[in-house]
Scaffold this motif. Structure first.
Motif, PDB file in Angstrom:
ATOM      1  N   HIS A  62       3.904   0.382  -5.862  1.00 28.38           N
ATOM      2  CA  HIS A  62       5.275   0.084  -6.280  1.00 28.38           C
ATOM      3  C   HIS A  62       5.615   0.837  -7.569  1.00 28.38           C
ATOM      4  CE1 HIS A  62       8.492  -2.246  -8.281  1.00 28.38           C
ATOM      5  NE2 HIS A  62       8.943  -2.407  -7.052  1.00 28.38           N
ATOM      6  N   LEU A  65       6.126   4.554  -7.016  1.00 33.45           N
ATOM      7  CA  LEU A  65       7.347   4.875  -6.276  1.00 33.45           C
ATOM      8  C   LEU A  65       8.603   4.665  -7.106  1.00 33.45           C
ATOM      9  CD1 LEU A  65       6.728   3.388  -2.690  1.00 33.45           C
ATOM     10  CD2 LEU A  65       6.469   5.756  -3.452  1.00 33.45           C
ATOM     11  N   ASP A 154       7.710  -0.150  -0.480  1.00 35.35           N
ATOM     12  CA  ASP A 154       9.044   0.394  -0.248  1.00 35.35           C
ATOM     13  C   ASP A 154       9.860  -0.458   0.721  1.00 35.35           C
ATOM     14  OD1 ASP A 154      11.057   2.299  -0.650  1.00 35.35           O
ATOM     15  OD2 ASP A 154      10.419   3.474   1.096  1.00 35.35           O
ATOM     16  N   LYS A 245       9.985  10.573   2.434  1.00 36.77           N
ATOM     17  CA  LYS A 245      11.144   9.680   2.435  1.00 36.77           C
ATOM     18  C   LYS A 245      12.435  10.447   2.160  1.00 36.77           C
ATOM     19  CE  LYS A 245      12.974   5.624   0.000  1.00 36.77           C
ATOM     20  NZ  LYS A 245      12.735   4.667  -1.109  1.00 36.77           N
TER      21      LYS A 245
END
Length: 259
Positions: A62, A65, A154, A245
């Motif tokens: 987390h 990201l 995510d 992504k």
């Protein structure tokens, strides 16, 4: 700040804390020793160590990201994405290879024992082949599930089935990149370390104290390297996931525009 930058100290400190907790758990929950030999890890330890590892890796994922330059406390704030559904998914993904290895090993060990008792040694070659196959299958499985923590971090509210599918879809799409990262940061250094140790003792005759001391120093350096290298390994996985992504987001947007 560039996208590739991250707070090395934050990730490293959290990773070291996780390692120390797992080490202490190993001391607290030792299995029963047999004949004065070193005891095997207990089932309780294995479960607790896996839980600590899963929670820590989701927190790190987390942070890498969404808050790459965050402090330790800001990284730790990522615990809020952990929910029973995604935690259970990660637990399942991590337990599957363990159960598969135990079942396969038990069946083959029983077969090998029967052959040895019957005076047949043909099973030894098969055992070596099985070990190699298990290593290859384990590596493939790991590559396909390498992004589980990033997918969870995510998509914390995704349904179990959708999350499970996405983990393997992302893993499949990024398999080539994952293999390169794994070879660079983990596998190649391990091979170099083994070659150096073998060459060191192969070149020395008998019980060489100097070789033993140097091997100890080399091993200590290697352990430190692995701890630090794992942080860079995680960072590279996070960059792979972010690029993946971004690419999928752009493609989805273009489809919406031109449809």
């Amino acid at each position: 700040m560039q996208k590739r930058d991250f707070k090395l100290s934050s990730v490293l400190i959290i990773h070291i804390i996780m390692t120390l907790i797992i080490f202490l758990l190993g001391k607290l929950f030792k299995g029963a020793s047999v004949g004065g030999t070193e005891s095997e890890p207990s089932m309780i330890y294995s479960i607790l160590a896996m839980i600590v590892s899963i929670v820590t890796n989701i927190i790190l994922a987390h942070g890498l990201l969404f808050n790459r330059m965050g402090s330790v406390s800001e990284y730790l704030d990522g615990y809020h994405v952990i929910k029973p559904t995604n935690f259970g998914l990660s637990l399942l993904i991590n337990v599957i290879p363990t159960i598969a290895m135990i079942l396969t090993g038990t069946v083959f060990a029983s077969s090998l024992t029967m052959n040895l008792l019957a005076g047949s040694y043909t099973g030894l070659g098969s055992m070596l082949i099985l070990i190699i196959l298990m290593l290859i299958v384990s590596m493939i499985y790991y590559i396909f599930t390498a992004y589980q923590y990033f997918v969870i971090a995510d998509n914390p509210n995704k349904a179990f089935g959708d999350l499970f599918k996405k983990v393997f879809v992302v893993g499949k799409d990024l398999a080539g990149q994952t293999l390169k990262v794994f070879l660079k940061w983990i596998l190649a250094p391990i091979i170099i370390y083994i070659v150096l140790i073998v060459a060191l003792f192969g070149a020395s005759s008998g019980a060489n104290i100097g070789a033993g001391i140097f091997a100890g120093i080399l091993s200590l350096v290697f352990i430190v390297y692995i701890v630090v290298a794992y942080v860079f390994f995680l960072n590279q996985l996070s960059l792979n996931y972010l690029d993946y992504k971004e690419k999928n987001t752009d493609e989805t947007y273009q489809k919406q525009v031109f449809e």
